[in-house]
Design a protein around this motif. Structure first.
Motif, PDB file in Angstrom:
ATOM      1  N   ARG A  66       0.840  -1.211   0.000  1.00 13.28           N
ATOM      2  CA  ARG A  66       0.000   0.000   0.000  1.00 13.28           C
ATOM      3  C   ARG A  66       0.868   1.251   0.000  1.00 13.28           C
ATOM      4  N   ILE A  67       1.952   1.242   0.761  1.00 15.10           N
ATOM      5  CA  ILE A  67       2.867   2.393   0.782  1.00 15.10           C
ATOM      6  C   ILE A  67       3.468   2.612  -0.600  1.00 15.10           C
ATOM      7  N   GLU A  68       3.871   1.530  -1.249  1.00 19.40           N
ATOM      8  CA  GLU A  68       4.435   1.646  -2.594  1.00 19.40           C
ATOM      9  C   GLU A  68       3.408   2.203  -3.569  1.00 19.40           C
ATOM     10  N   GLU A  69       2.154   1.741  -3.462  1.00 19.67           N
ATOM     11  CA  GLU A  69       1.091   2.260  -4.332  1.00 19.67           C
ATOM     12  C   GLU A  69       0.872   3.753  -4.095  1.00 19.67           C
ATOM     13  N   LEU A  70       0.845   4.159  -2.826  1.00 20.20           N
ATOM     14  CA  LEU A  70       0.638   5.572  -2.509  1.00 20.20           C
ATOM     15  C   LEU A  70       1.814   6.431  -2.970  1.00 20.20           C
ATOM     16  N   GLN A  71       3.032   5.905  -2.834  1.00 23.25           N
ATOM     17  CA  GLN A  71       4.194   6.653  -3.311  1.00 23.25           C
ATOM     18  C   GLN A  71       4.139   6.826  -4.824  1.00 23.25           C
ATOM     19  N   LEU A  72       3.722   5.792  -5.524  1.00 18.26           N
ATOM     20  CA  LEU A  72       3.591   5.869  -6.980  1.00 18.26           C
ATOM     21  C   LEU A  72       2.533   6.898  -7.363  1.00 18.26           C
ATOM     22  N   ARG A  73       1.377   6.871  -6.673  1.00 21.98           N
ATOM     23  CA  ARG A  73       0.335   7.863  -6.967  1.00 21.98           C
ATOM     24  C   ARG A  73       0.826   9.279  -6.677  1.00 21.98           C
ATOM     25  N   TYR A  74       1.585   9.428  -5.600  1.00 19.72           N
ATOM     26  CA  TYR A  74       2.132  10.742  -5.271  1.00 19.72           C
ATOM     27  C   TYR A  74       3.080  11.213  -6.377  1.00 19.72           C
ATOM     28  N   GLN A  75       3.973  10.330  -6.791  1.00 16.86           N
ATOM     29  CA  GLN A  75       4.920  10.686  -7.853  1.00 16.86           C
ATOM     30  C   GLN A  75       4.180  11.034  -9.150  1.00 16.86           C
ATOM     31  N   GLN A  76       3.123  10.293  -9.453  1.00 19.41           N
ATOM     32  CA  GLN A  76       2.335  10.576 -10.656  1.00 19.41           C
ATOM     33  C   GLN A  76       1.630  11.925 -10.539  1.00 19.41           C
ATOM     34  N   ALA A  77       1.112  12.225  -9.346  1.00 10.01           N
ATOM     35  CA  ALA A  77       0.432  13.508  -9.130  1.00 10.01           C
ATOM     36  C   ALA A  77       1.422  14.662  -9.257  1.00 10.01           C
ATOM     37  N   VAL A  78       2.619  14.495  -8.671  1.00  9.15           N
ATOM     38  CA  VAL A  78       3.646  15.537  -8.783  1.00  9.15           C
ATOM     39  C   VAL A  78       4.064  15.712 -10.237  1.00  9.15           C
ATOM     40  N   ALA A  79       4.232  14.634 -10.964  1.00  5.87           N
ATOM     41  CA  ALA A  79       4.610  14.709 -12.387  1.00  5.87           C
ATOM     42  C   ALA A  79       3.512  15.404 -13.191  1.00  5.87           C
ATOM     43  N   ALA A  80       2.260  15.079 -12.904  1.00  4.84           N
ATOM     44  CA  ALA A  80       1.147  15.723 -13.609  1.00  4.84           C
ATOM     45  C   ALA A  80       1.108  17.213 -13.289  1.00  4.84           C
ATOM     46  N   LEU A  81       1.339  17.557 -12.029  1.00  2.00           N
ATOM     47  CA  LEU A  81       1.361  18.969 -11.633  1.00  2.00           C
ATOM     48  C   LEU A  81       2.516  19.694 -12.311  1.00  2.00           C
ATOM     49  N   ASP A  82       3.695  19.074 -12.349  1.00  2.00           N
ATOM     50  CA  ASP A  82       4.852  19.675 -13.035  1.00  2.00           C
ATOM     51  C   ASP A  82       4.562  19.866 -14.518  1.00  2.00           C
ATOM     52  N   ALA A  83       3.942  18.867 -15.134  1.00  2.00           N
ATOM     53  CA  ALA A  83       3.618  18.952 -16.562  1.00  2.00           C
ATOM     54  C   ALA A  83       2.601  20.072 -16.810  1.00  2.00           C
ATOM     55  N   SER A  84       1.612  20.166 -15.936  1.00  2.00           N
ATOM     56  CA  SER A  84       0.595  21.213 -16.074  1.00  2.00           C
ATOM     57  C   SER A  84       1.227  22.585 -15.892  1.00  2.00           C
ATOM     58  N   TYR A  85       2.115  22.698 -14.921  1.00  2.00           N
ATOM     59  CA  TYR A  85       2.799  23.974 -14.699  1.00  2.00           C
ATOM     60  C   TYR A  85       3.660  24.343 -15.904  1.00  2.00           C
ATOM     61  N   ALA A  86       4.406  23.351 -16.397  1.00  2.00           N
ATOM     62  CA  ALA A  86       5.272  23.617 -17.543  1.00  2.00           C
ATOM     63  C   ALA A  86       4.437  24.038 -18.753  1.00  2.00           C
ATOM     64  N   GLU A  87       3.280  23.425 -18.925  1.00  2.00           N
ATOM     65  CA  GLU A  87       2.407  23.734 -20.061  1.00  2.00           C
ATOM     66  C   GLU A  87       1.799  25.132 -19.935  1.00  2.00           C
ATOM     67  N   LYS A  88       1.461  25.531 -18.732  1.00  2.00           N
ATOM     68  CA  LYS A  88       0.753  26.795 -18.535  1.00  2.00           C
ATOM     69  C   LYS A  88       1.633  27.895 -17.954  1.00  2.00           C
ATOM     70  N   LYS A  89       2.931  27.631 -17.852  1.00  2.00           N
ATOM     71  CA  LYS A  89       3.847  28.577 -17.212  1.00  2.00           C
ATOM     72  C   LYS A  89       3.805  29.945 -17.887  1.00  2.00           C
ATOM     73  N   GLU A  90       3.947  29.962 -19.179  1.00  3.42           N
ATOM     74  CA  GLU A  90       3.971  31.248 -19.906  1.00  3.42           C
ATOM     75  C   GLU A  90       2.662  32.000 -19.724  1.00  3.42           C
ATOM     76  N   GLN A  91       1.569  31.266 -19.816  1.00  2.83           N
ATOM     77  CA  GLN A  91       0.256  31.885 -19.672  1.00  2.83           C
ATOM     78  C   GLN A  91       0.078  32.444 -18.258  1.00  2.83           C
ATOM     79  N   LEU A  92       0.536  31.722 -17.230  1.00  2.00           N
ATOM     80  CA  LEU A  92       0.426  32.185 -15.855  1.00  2.00           C
ATOM     81  C   LEU A  92       1.300  33.415 -15.608  1.00  2.00           C
ATOM     82  N   VAL A  93       2.516  33.394 -16.136  1.00  2.00           N
ATOM     83  CA  VAL A  93       3.424  34.533 -15.962  1.00  2.00           C
ATOM     84  C   VAL A  93       2.817  35.777 -16.613  1.00  2.00           C
ATOM     85  N   LYS A  94       2.267  35.634 -17.814  1.00  2.00           N
ATOM     86  CA  LYS A  94       1.652  36.778 -18.508  1.00  2.00           C
ATOM     87  C   LYS A  94       0.451  37.303 -17.736  1.00  2.00           C
ATOM     88  N   ALA A  95      -0.355  36.409 -17.193  1.00  2.00           N
ATOM     89  CA  ALA A  95      -1.531  36.827 -16.443  1.00  2.00           C
ATOM     90  C   ALA A  95      -1.118  37.561 -15.178  1.00  2.00           C
TER      91      ALA A  95
END
Length: 104
Positions: A66-95
């Motif tokens: 269960r700990i391994e599953e939760l760590q994997l989900r956490y890593q996936q969530a962080v990666a998704a957040l990083d990807a979303s930030y990288a995708e919207k970084k320019e738009q956020l900075v301009k706003a």
């Protein structure tokens, strides 16, 4: 009369000897039963300990999985957040700049 008294004494001594023998046998039987009870108790305790150990190992394995599953989900969530930030970084900075400068 002496023969009668002698016979009675012999009977009494024989009865005492048989009584002592019966008491000795009773003690031996009780000791044997006590030993058997202790052995049975030890056996039950050993079985219970083995079952508890098995359950603990299973529980530890489930918790680790269960700990391994939760760590994997956490890593996936962080990666998704990083990807979303990288995708919207320019738009956020301009706003942010537009709101600071433009007063929106």
């Amino acid at each position: 009369m002496e023969d009668l008294i002698t016979n009675l004494l012999e009977i009494d001594q024989g009865a005492k000897a048989r009584l002592e023998q019966a008491r000795l046998q009773e003690k031996q039987i009780l000791d044997a039963l006590e030993d058997e009870a202790a052995a049975a108790s030890d056996e039950v305790l050993a079985e219970a300990t083995a079952q508890v150990d098995s359950l603990m190992r299973e529980s530890d394995a489930r918790a680790k999985k269960r700990i391994e599953e939760l760590q994997l989900r956490y890593q996936q969530a962080v990666a998704a957040l990083d990807a979303s930030y990288a995708e919207k970084k320019e738009q956020l900075v301009k706003a942010i700049v537009a709101r600071c400068i433009g007063g929106e």
